[in-house]
Scaffold this motif. Sequence first.
Motif, PDB file in Angstrom:
ATOM      1  N   GLU A 166       0.848  -1.196   0.000  1.00  0.00           N
ATOM      2  CA  GLU A 166       0.000   0.000   0.000  1.00  0.00           C
ATOM      3  C   GLU A 166       0.884   1.247   0.000  1.00  0.00           C
ATOM      4  N   ASP A 167       0.281   2.365  -0.358  1.00  0.00           N
ATOM      5  CA  ASP A 167       0.998   3.629  -0.262  1.00  0.00           C
ATOM      6  C   ASP A 167       1.430   3.852   1.187  1.00  0.00           C
ATOM      7  N   GLU A 168       2.625   4.350   1.370  1.00  0.00           N
ATOM      8  CA  GLU A 168       3.185   4.655   2.687  1.00  0.00           C
ATOM      9  C   GLU A 168       3.440   3.405   3.523  1.00  0.00           C
ATOM     10  N   ALA A 169       3.476   2.237   2.881  1.00  0.00           N
ATOM     11  CA  ALA A 169       3.783   1.003   3.616  1.00  0.00           C
ATOM     12  C   ALA A 169       5.250   0.968   4.044  1.00  0.00           C
ATOM     13  N   LEU A 170       6.118   1.555   3.239  1.00  0.00           N
ATOM     14  CA  LEU A 170       7.546   1.547   3.527  1.00  0.00           C
ATOM     15  C   LEU A 170       7.909   2.753   4.398  1.00  0.00           C
ATOM     16  N   ILE A 171       8.109   2.494   5.681  1.00  0.00           N
ATOM     17  CA  ILE A 171       8.376   3.567   6.651  1.00  0.00           C
ATOM     18  C   ILE A 171       9.850   3.975   6.607  1.00  0.00           C
ATOM     19  N   ARG A 172      10.733   2.994   6.653  1.00  0.00           N
ATOM     20  CA  ARG A 172      12.187   3.198   6.564  1.00  0.00           C
ATOM     21  C   ARG A 172      12.686   4.202   7.625  1.00  0.00           C
ATOM     22  N   ASP A 173      12.301   3.948   8.850  1.00  0.00           N
ATOM     23  CA  ASP A 173      12.684   4.817   9.963  1.00  0.00           C
ATOM     24  C   ASP A 173      14.004   4.323  10.549  1.00  0.00           C
ATOM     25  N   LYS A 174      15.073   5.037  10.308  1.00  0.00           N
ATOM     26  CA  LYS A 174      16.390   4.611  10.756  1.00  0.00           C
ATOM     27  C   LYS A 174      16.500   4.595  12.282  1.00  0.00           C
ATOM     28  N   GLU A 175      15.876   5.571  12.959  1.00  0.00           N
ATOM     29  CA  GLU A 175      16.003   5.677  14.409  1.00  0.00           C
ATOM     30  C   GLU A 175      15.341   4.503  15.116  1.00  0.00           C
ATOM     31  N   SER A 176      14.138   4.143  14.675  1.00  0.00           N
ATOM     32  CA  SER A 176      13.416   3.061  15.342  1.00  0.00           C
ATOM     33  C   SER A 176      13.798   1.683  14.789  1.00  0.00           C
ATOM     34  N   GLY A 177      14.351   1.673  13.593  1.00  0.00           N
ATOM     35  CA  GLY A 177      14.678   0.404  12.970  1.00  0.00           C
ATOM     36  C   GLY A 177      13.503  -0.251  12.273  1.00  0.00           C
ATOM     37  N   ILE A 178      12.404   0.471  12.163  1.00  0.00           N
ATOM     38  CA  ILE A 178      11.211  -0.078  11.493  1.00  0.00           C
ATOM     39  C   ILE A 178      11.296   0.251  10.002  1.00  0.00           C
ATOM     40  N   TYR A 179      11.344  -0.798   9.173  1.00  0.00           N
ATOM     41  CA  TYR A 179      11.463  -0.593   7.732  1.00  0.00           C
ATOM     42  C   TYR A 179      10.106  -0.473   7.045  1.00  0.00           C
ATOM     43  N   PHE A 180       9.129  -1.263   7.490  1.00  0.00           N
ATOM     44  CA  PHE A 180       7.816  -1.205   6.839  1.00  0.00           C
ATOM     45  C   PHE A 180       6.721  -1.566   7.830  1.00  0.00           C
ATOM     46  N   ASN A 181       5.517  -1.186   7.456  1.00  0.00           N
ATOM     47  CA  ASN A 181       4.329  -1.507   8.247  1.00  0.00           C
ATOM     48  C   ASN A 181       3.741  -2.809   7.712  1.00  0.00           C
ATOM     49  N   PRO A 182       3.849  -3.913   8.460  1.00  0.00           N
ATOM     50  CA  PRO A 182       3.368  -5.204   7.963  1.00  0.00           C
ATOM     51  C   PRO A 182       1.874  -5.240   7.665  1.00  0.00           C
TER      52      PRO A 182
END
Length: 442
Positions: A166-182
């Motif tokens: 989906e749109d905006e599925a790829l978060i790629r947050d370096k600080e939190s380590g979260i790459y995507f929203n499952p």
Amino acid sequence: MSKKQIALGVFLMGTGHHMASWRHAEVPSDGFEDFNYFREIAQIAENGKLDMIFLSDGLSFNHLSHPAELVRLDPLTLLPALAAVTSKIGLAATASTTYNEPFHIARKFASLDQISKGRSAWNVVTSYYEHEASNFSKKKHLAHELRYERASEFVDVVKGLWDSWEDEALIRDKESGIYFNPEKLHSLNHEGKHFFVKGPLNASRSSQGQPVIVQAGSSEAGTTLAAQTADVIFTAQQTLEDAQNFYKKVKKKVIESGREPDEVKIMPGVSPFIGKTEDEAREKYEQLQDLIVPEIGLDFLSDYLGGIDLSEYSLDDQLPEVIPETNGNQSRRELIIELARRENLTIRELYKRIAGARGHWTIFGTPEQIADQLESWIVSEAADGFNLMFQYLPGSLAEFVEQVIPILQQRGVFREEYSKDTLRGHLGLSIPTSRYTTLKTK
């Protein structure tokens, strides 16, 4: 009230659509496999602010085939390279649903869409060359109806795979380590008659949502598939009346499929010859006609008629009364036979007529006359735009960009500058909503 805008694509076929184009004095005879040659063409088209370049493809040939079919670059290898040397023009490639798998096609076109930043298009074909089967471990080409049945499911699977992220599925947050929203990643889990495809696709949605879908079949099965799935329809029409009837029929099918008529752009092929006078334009045509090798012209005609053996007839005879049915291209075969009957053409005259445009509309005139003819089909509801089929390249494309495009711009029916960055934007098409986003909002 603003005037309806004309969509314009450039249909590239080697050194030009005419089978003798490689013999033209201004044409590089080795252009078929020269990247610099294609780069020049793409940049001329982009300088003219055209919507897209369009590459056909085929997976078999014989020694008498159109020269552009003897050696040719793979469209999905060439277009990513052209994406790097252009920035606006759309990039359409042909790929068969009969001799590919949905996951491969979905991934390749999604990758082209990312590389080009939303400029890709897939021309969906079912392969009408029967000999292609023997290159893919098949003893027999699929029957026409079965090819379209497979194609319908194939396109549905590809579109489903394109919705994996989906749109905006790829978060790629370096600080939190979260790459995507499952929760925004989806497996297709498709199980159908022809395909079993789990997914998800390892390529995300681009800035245009999904690649544009182009469909070129004009048979009943082809137009039904196009009305349900296509964004652009490429068709061959010889007369204004035939084009109007086709336009009306397809738009009706689009509405019956639950879509708005403007969601599908109908773009017939047209081959323009430009001169200072109409006579000069026709002289350019005749110069190419004189370069046709008769054996190649006859084989070319035979191929489009389903492989009928015409060698027992004189070139000055008309077509035989009975022409066997074929499992190949249905609509083009009928168009060529109708052309021959309507104009009482001999076999020689007929192969010369299709040697360049292969049954598509061929027009002659000054730049103003060419602009008049194109605009007349638009205002008469016969077309939304055109796929331009230049007979020799790059010269005839450059003439069109330099001489006809300014006239269309002055009349307010064609852009002076690109106002959008994606192919959907150029064509005035909306971004498809992900099926998963739609489900959540219901």
